[in-house]
Design a protein around this motif. Structure first.
Motif, PDB file in Angstrom:
ATOM      1  N   GLU A  69      34.711  52.506  39.402  1.00 18.16           N
ATOM      2  CA  GLU A  69      35.156  51.669  40.523  1.00 18.16           C
ATOM      3  C   GLU A  69      34.409  50.349  40.532  1.00 18.16           C
ATOM      4  O   GLU A  69      35.002  49.265  40.681  1.00 18.16           O
ATOM      5  N   LYS A  75      35.890  46.654  40.166  1.00 15.70           N
ATOM      6  CA  LYS A  75      35.710  45.603  41.168  1.00 15.70           C
ATOM      7  C   LYS A  75      35.120  44.360  40.542  1.00 15.70           C
ATOM      8  O   LYS A  75      35.539  43.228  40.818  1.00 15.70           O
ATOM      9  N   HIS A 124      37.609  42.641  38.647  1.00 21.30           N
ATOM     10  CA  HIS A 124      38.538  42.027  39.603  1.00 21.30           C
ATOM     11  C   HIS A 124      37.988  40.708  40.111  1.00 21.30           C
ATOM     12  O   HIS A 124      38.680  39.688  40.170  1.00 21.30           O
TER      13      HIS A 124
END
Lengths: 281, 330
Positions: A166, A170, A173
Motif C-alpha cells: 500500500e 501511495k 501515486h
C-alpha cells in the motif's frame, strides 16, 4: 382266637428264642437246669453233705445266670448309647449337607458375578485397545497450538507485506500525480516544450487540444497545444497515468510506464531536478 | 411315523449320508429340540429322555419327524407357543403343544405366510413389538407382525441376498448381514438404514481369499460379532469400530455370546471358545465336518445343553461345554 394267638406267638417265640440263644448257647438251658436241680434238691432225700454240695452248685449256677444277665444289661446300655451317638452324627451330617448346598449356590452366584466382571473387563480392554490407536489428546492439542501460532505469524507477515505494498502504491501515486501536476503546470506556462518521452520510442498519438478535446496528431505536424508545441515524432507519447484505471483520470491507455527523465524545450533541456525545482516553486 | 434304521436300506443310508442340519430351536419349556434339515424335514427330539438316567439308543432318535417344506429348512425360531419354520418363501407356524403331543400326522400348520422370495435364510424375533424380521433371497428384510401375520414393512438396501439377522433389543434395531459384505443396521420404527458397515474394507478383518460375504451376525446390544468371508470380529457398536479379530481359519457360520465367552462354529470340525480379547481359548471337536448351527438351551435350567448340527445326520449334545456328551441322530 386262642389258636390265632398261639400261631402268632409261636413265631414270636421262635424268633425270640433264636435271638436269645444267639447270645450265648445255654443260658436258657442253664436256667432250666437250675430250676430242675432246685426242685430235685428240694425233694431229694439225700445226705446233708450232698445236699450242701448241691446247694453250693446251685448258688454257682445262679451266680453264672446273674453274671450273664449283667452282661446282657451292659450290652443293652451300650447299644442305647451307640444309637444316641449315631443319631447325633446323623444330624450333624445333615447340617453339613445343607450348609454345603448353600455354599454351592453361593459359589455359583459368585461365579456368575465373576464371569460378568471378567466379561466387562474384557470389553474395557477391547475398547482400550481401540482408543490407544488414536493419538493422545495432549499431543494433538500441542500440535494444534503450534499450527495456530504458525498461522498467526504468517498472517502477520502477510499484513506487513500488504501494508508495504500500500505504501509503495501511495508513493508511486504521489510521484505520478506530481508528474501530472508538473505537466499541467508546464502546459499552463507559456512555453513551447517538446515533451520527450523516453522509453524506447515516442509516438504522439493523442494530445489534448484546446478546450480539452482529444486531438489526434499526425506525424510531422506542429501545433500549438495549450502553448505547448509538440513536435510530432514517431513514438509513443506516454501520458502519465495518474489514476491507473480510475475515473476522471487523464491517463489514456498506456502500454509502458512513463519514465520521464527530462523535457526538451526550445530553450534547452530541462532535466528532472529542474522540473522538481519548478514544482516546488 | 418312526423310522427304523435297523433295516438299513441303501436309499435310507444315502439319505442319511447326505443330510445337513441347517437350523435348531428349543421348545419354550426347554425339554424338546426341533431340528430342520436340507430335505425339508423337521425332527423333534426329547431332551429329557436323552439326558435322563435311563437313556439308551432309542432316546437319541427323534420322537417325531415330519416334512415341513419342500425345500431346505434354513431357519427355525421358537416363540412362546409356536415353532416358526422357514422354507422356500413360506413361513409356517406349528403349535408346540400339538407337536409335543405328536398328533401331527396330517395336521397342517396353524399359520402359513407366503412371500414371493426364493428362500428365507434367517429369521429374528423382536420381542419389543412382537414382530418377526425375515431375510432372504430378494435382498430385503421383511418385518412381519406376529399378531396377524401381515407384513408391516420392507427394509431395502442390500445389493445381494441376506444371510443372517439379529435384533438389538435395547435400541430396537435390526442388524442384517448379507452376501454383499455389508452389515446394515436398521431402525425398526422408521425403517431406515441407520448404519452400513462394509466389513471387508477394514484391513484387520478382511480375508480376500475367502470373499466378502457375511454369514454370521449376533449382537449383545453394545457389541456385535460378525464374520464369514472376513475373519470373525468383535465390533463396538457405539463407535462402529472393530475391537478384536479372532484368528480362526475357517469361515464362521454362527456365533453367540455366552456368559463371558464367545462360542462360534463354522467350517472346522470344532466348536471354538473365544474370549472377548481376541484369543481362542479352546476348540472342542465334534462329529459334523462343517457345522451350520449352534444353539444353547436357555429355556430350562436342568437341561442346559449346547447342541451343534452341521453336514451330518448327527446333532452333538454338550452337557458340559468342554466336551461332547453324545449325539442325537435323525
Amino acid at each position: 382266637m386262642r389258636v390265632d394267638m398261639g400261631a402268632v406267638t409261636d413265631d414270636e417265640v421262635i424268633r425270640k428264642r433264636l435271638l436269645i440263644d444267639g447270645d450265648g448257647a445255654g443260658d436258657d438251658r442253664r436256667i432250666n437246669v437250675l430250676l430242675k436241680s432246685f426242685t430235685k434238691w428240694c425233694n431229694s432225700p439225700a445226705t446233708p453233705e450232698e445236699g450242701f454240695t448241691q446247694h453250693q452248685r446251685m448258688h454257682g449256677t445262679l451266680a453264672q445266670c446273674e453274671f450273664s444277665m449283667l452282661k446282657t444289661l451292659m450290652v443293652y446300655d451300650m447299644n442305647i448309647r451307640e444309637m444316641e451317638n449315631y443319631e447325633k452324627i446323623y444330624s450333624n451330617i445333615e447340617e453339613n449337607i445343607t450348609s454345603a448346598h448353600e455354599k454351592i449356590s453361593e459359589c455359583k452366584k459368585e461365579i456368575q458375578r465373576a464371569k460378568r466382571i471378567r466379561k466387562n473387563r474384557q470389553e474395557y480392554d477391547a475398547l482400550a485397545k481401540v482408543i490407544q490407536q488414536h493419538p493422545d489428546r495432549h499431543e494433538t492439542l500441542k500440535q494444534l497450538e503450534a499450527l495456530d501460532k504458525e498461522l498467526q505469524q504468517l498472517s502477520d507477515i502477510k499484513e506487513n507485506v500488504d501494508a508495504k505494498l500500500e505504501l509503495r502504491k501511495k508513493q508511486f501515486h504521489v510521484l505520478l500525480s506530481t508528474i501530472q501536476e508538473l505537466q499541467q503546470t508546464l502546459d499552463s506556462r507559456d512555453e513551447q516544450l517538446h515533451l520527450v518521452g523516453v522509453c524506447g520510442h515516442l509516438d504522439v498519438r493523442q494530445s489534448l487540444g484546446p478546450g480539452g478535446r482529444t486531438h489526434q496528431p499526425q506525424e510531422g505536424e506542429h501545433y500549438r497545444h495549450n502553448e505547448v508545441l509538440v513536435r510530432g515524432f514517431k513514438g509513443h507519447l506516454v501520458q502519465p497515468d495518474t489514476h491507473r484505471g480510475g475515473p476522471g483520470g487523464r491517463g489514456q491507455a498506456v502500454s509502458t510506464p512513463p519514465y520521464v527523465i527530462g523535457i526538451q524545450t526550445q530553450s534547452g533541456y530541462l532535466d528532472m531536478d529542474y522540473l522538481y525545482r519548478l514544482k516546488v516553486q | 411315523m418312526a423310522r427304523c434304521v435297523e433295516t438299513a436300506s441303501p436309499i435310507l443310508m444315502h439319505h442319511l449320508l447326505h443330510m445337513s442340519v441347517f437350523s435348531q430351536s428349543f421348545s419354550p419349556c426347554g425339554k424338546f429340540l426341533a431340528a430342520g434339515n436340507n430335505y425339508g424335514e423337521i425332527a423333534l427330539f426329547s431332551l429329557s429322555a436323552a439326558l435322563g438316567p435311563d437313556a439308551n439308543e432309542l432316546s437319541q432318535k427323534p420322537i417325531l419327524t415330519f416334512t415341513a417344506h419342500e425345500g431346505p429348512v434354513f431357519s427355525l425360531l421358537s416363540t412362546d407357543s409356536h415353532l416358526l419354520s422357514a422354507g422356500n418363501g413360506e413361513i409356517s407356524a406349528w403349535s408346540w403343544a400339538e407337536l409335543i403331543k405328536k398328533c401331527l400326522c396330517a395336521l397342517p400348520p396353524s399359520l402359513r405366510s407366503s412371500l414371493e422370495i426364493p428362500e428365507i435364510n434367517a429369521m429374528a424375533l423382536n420381542p419389543a413389538d412382537n414382530s418377526l424380521a425375515v431375510g432372504g433371497g430378494d435382498n430385503n428384510v421383511h418385518i412381519m407382525d406376529l399378531e396377524n401375520g401381515a407384513f408391516k414393512s420392507v427394509l431395502q438396501g442390500h445389493t445381494d441376498y441376506i444371510h443372517c439377522l439379529s435384533v438389538r433389543e435395547r435400541a430396537s434395531e435390526v442388524l442384517s448381514g448379507g452376501e454383499d459384505g455389508a452389515v446394515r443396521i436398521w431402525d425398526t420404527r422408521t425403517s431406515q438404514c441407520v448404519h452400513c458397515v462394509e466389513v471387508y474394507k477394514y484391513e484387520t478383518c478382511a480375508r480376500p481369499q475367502h470373499g466378502k460375504w457375511i454369514s454370521c451376525l449376533t449382537t449383545d446390544s453394545d457389541w456385535m460379532l460378525c464374520g464369514g468371508g472376513p475373519s470373525l470380529s468383535l465390533w463396538h457398536l457405539r463407535s462402529m469400530s472393530p475391537t478384536s479379530v479372532f484368528p480362526l481359519s475357517g469361515c464362521q457360520r454362527q456365533a453367540t455370546f455366552y456368559q463371558d465367552m464367545i462360542l462360534t462354529v463354522g467350517e472346522g470340525q470344532c466348536v471354538s471358545h473365544c474370549l472377548m480379547g481376541g484369543e481362542v481359548k479352546a476348540q472342542i471337536p465334534c462329529t459334523p465336518h462343517s457345522i451350520n448351527t449352534l444353539a444353547i438351551n436357555t429355556n430350562s435350567t436342568e437341561h442346559r445343553v449346547l447342541t451343534v448340527g452341521g453336514s451330518s445326520d448327527h446333532i452333538d449334545v454338550f452337557t458340559n461345554l468342554s466336551y461332547k456328551a453324545f449325539s442325537l441322530r435323525f
